[in-house]
Design an enzyme around this catalytic site. Structure first.
Site, PDB file in Angstrom:
ATOM      1  N   ASP A 277      -5.667  18.625 -15.201  1.00  0.00           N
ATOM      2  CA  ASP A 277      -5.930  17.225 -15.529  1.00  0.00           C
ATOM      3  C   ASP A 277      -5.541  17.060 -17.004  1.00  0.00           C
ATOM      4  OD1 ASP A 277      -7.124  14.818 -16.375  1.00  0.00           O
ATOM      5  OD2 ASP A 277      -8.737  14.975 -14.900  1.00  0.00           O
TER       6      ASP A 277
ATOM      7  N   ARG B  22       0.837  -1.210   0.000  1.00  0.00           N
ATOM      8  CA  ARG B  22       0.000   0.000   0.000  1.00  0.00           C
ATOM      9  C   ARG B  22       0.871   1.259   0.000  1.00  0.00           C
ATOM     10  NH1 ARG B  22      -2.137   1.657   4.518  1.00  0.00           N
ATOM     11  NH2 ARG B  22      -2.817  -0.370   5.250  1.00  0.00           N
TER      12      ARG B  22
HETATM   13  C1  LIG Z   1     -11.454   9.130 -16.924  1.00  0.00           C
HETATM   14  C2  LIG Z   1     -11.050  10.429 -16.397  1.00  0.00           C
HETATM   15  C3  LIG Z   1     -10.752  10.592 -15.034  1.00  0.00           C
HETATM   16  C4  LIG Z   1     -10.912   9.464 -14.035  1.00  0.00           C
HETATM   17  O1  LIG Z   1     -10.086   8.386 -14.291  1.00  0.00           O
HETATM   18  P1  LIG Z   1     -10.439   6.856 -13.867  1.00  0.00           P
HETATM   19  O2  LIG Z   1      -9.168   6.162 -14.188  1.00  0.00           O
HETATM   20  O3  LIG Z   1     -11.608   6.441 -14.676  1.00  0.00           O
HETATM   21  O4  LIG Z   1     -10.754   6.870 -12.404  1.00  0.00           O
HETATM   22  C5  LIG Z   1     -10.327  11.820 -14.607  1.00  0.00           C
HETATM   23  N1  LIG Z   1     -10.223  12.864 -15.452  1.00  0.00           N
HETATM   24  C6  LIG Z   1     -10.523  12.749 -16.767  1.00  0.00           C
HETATM   25  C7  LIG Z   1     -10.377  13.930 -17.656  1.00  0.00           C
HETATM   26  C8  LIG Z   1     -10.944  11.537 -17.284  1.00  0.00           C
HETATM   27  O5  LIG Z   1     -11.257  11.432 -18.580  1.00  0.00           O
END
Ligand SMILES: *Cc1c(COP(=O)(O)O)cnc(C)c1O
Length: 380
Positions: free
Chosen positions: A170, A46
């Site tokens: 992101d 973990r």
């Molecule tokens: C898919 C996605 C996430 C989340 O990712 P997971 O791996 O599905 O938990 C976060 N931000 C964006 C822009 C995404 O497309």
């Protein structure tokens, strides 16, 4: 080392003990210690595993970051960042963010006294909100999911820093192949490695990249304290996928441009958006900030909702599925799928209408993909 070389070699050196060219997967929950507290660098999976370090090293290099911490999913990475906040903290976020990021703030962290306000960060006039609201963090995506808005990362980072705060980007949609938020001034680059980075739709993962020692320590702590770690086997799969990121991304981008040009010429599309289509409202910015347009295309069809559903359900090569960034083409209806967790009025206010369709263009032959859309349109 150039990108293509680093993607294959950094963090992926042959195994020291056996020479295995492909490093092994350490499928273990715990590690033997010499004496209490005297480990060989790992104690419990973990809080660390050689596979996490290998994948993290590759990702840090590709994101031009000093540090990368890997997580069990993109949402686990989102969660890790939010766990660093305290009750009373405030976030300013771009109004079009991923539906589950919206949901975790709204349904989980709101209860703990963390507030968030949404603004249109594609409009520089709204940078004033950052100055005014003095948030603990500014949160954006670029391109955004699903509307493909391009946010000026350099300018928003400057606005955030001038206001004494930090910027998280992101980077899931662009991938490090096409965009490096940290090099543009962001403090954190977060990705769902489930998408382009792994690229094969066979596991989930997430990563937080940063140059800040402070953020790095917080992320390592969140990984172990909140149990947000990935599985060693998934890290091995993601490391394997990552080696071909550049060849995949080139083909995704080439196909996506062909498909967006095809869709744009159809009578039944109202809007078609792809970052590198000259008709994109932030085309110049996309060209400046990204090295390519990535593989997502959106179209708003000027058709009744039942026809839109029929069109996307009858495709043969595009599977109707959530997610994106895999080698196989997928199609999704955000209003009823990925963004269904956002109330209809709010969804429509930011432009996620019932006619909106998101194409995750794979690396198949573009002519076959176009023919698939043509056939489905013919059968309406
Ligand atoms: C898919 C996605 C996430 C989340 O990712 P997971 O791996 O599905 O938990 C976060 N931000 C964006 C822009 C995404 O497309």
């Amino acid at each position: 080392m150039k990108f293509d070389t680093a993607a294959i070699h950094v963090g992926q050196e042959p195994d020291k003990e056996t020479g295995a060219v492909i490093p092994p997967v350490y499928l273990t929950s715990t590690f033997a210690q010499h004496e209490p507290g005297q480990t060989r660098g790992y104690d419990y999976t973990r809080s660390g595993n050689p596979g996490f370090d290998r994948l993290g090293a590759t990702l840090a290099h590709l994101e031009q970051a000093k540090y990368a911490t890997v997580f069990g999913s993109g949402m686990a990475a989102v969660n890790a960042v939010i766990t660093t906040l305290s009750s009373g903290d405030h976030i300013v976020a771009e109004e079009n963010i991923y539906g589950c990021t919206y949901r975790i703030y709204d349904k989980v962290f709101k209860k703990f006294g963390i507030t968030i306000s949404y603004v249109d960060l594609s409009d520089p006039a709204n940078y004033a909100e950052i100055t005014k609201q003095k948030p603990s963090l500014v949160w954006t995506e670029s391109p955004t999911n699903p509307l493909l808005k391009i946010i000026d990362i350099e300018a928003v980072a400057k606005a955030a820093h001038d206001a004494g705060t930090e910027l998280l980007v992101d980077n899931t949609f662009a991938s490090p192949y096409f965009q490096n938020p940290l090099a543009l001034g962001a403090d954190i680059s977060l990705s769902s490695t489930t998408k382009y980075i792994n690229g094969h739709s066979d596991c989930l993962g997430g990563v937080v990249c940063t140059n800040s020692e402070d953020w790095n320590e917080k992320m390592i702590f969140a990984q172990k304290a909140a149990g947000l770690n990935p599985s060693p086997f998934d890290c091995w799969l993601i490391s394997r996928g990552l080696k071909t990121l550049s060849v995949r991304m080139k083909q995704h981008a080439k196909n996506a441009l062909s498909i967006s040009e095809y869709l744009q010429d159809l009578d039944c599309t109202e809007t078609v958006r792809y970052p590198l289509l000259p008709s994109h409202p932030q085309y110049e910015l996309a060209k400046k900030q990204m090295r390519g347009g990535s593989g997502i295309v959106i179209a708003v069809f000027d058709l009744p909702i039942d026809q839109v559903i029929k069109l996307i359900s009858n495709l043969k090569l595009f599977s109707l599925a959530e997610s994106l960034g895999g080698i196989e083409s997928l199609i999704c209806h955000p209003a009823s799928m990925t963004h269904a967790s956002i109330p209809k009025a709010e969804r429509e206010a930011v432009g996620i209408t019932d006619g909106l369709v998101r194409f995750s263009v794979g690396i198949e032959d573009a002519d076959d993909l176009i023919e698939d859309i043509q056939n489905s349109l013919k059968n309406l």
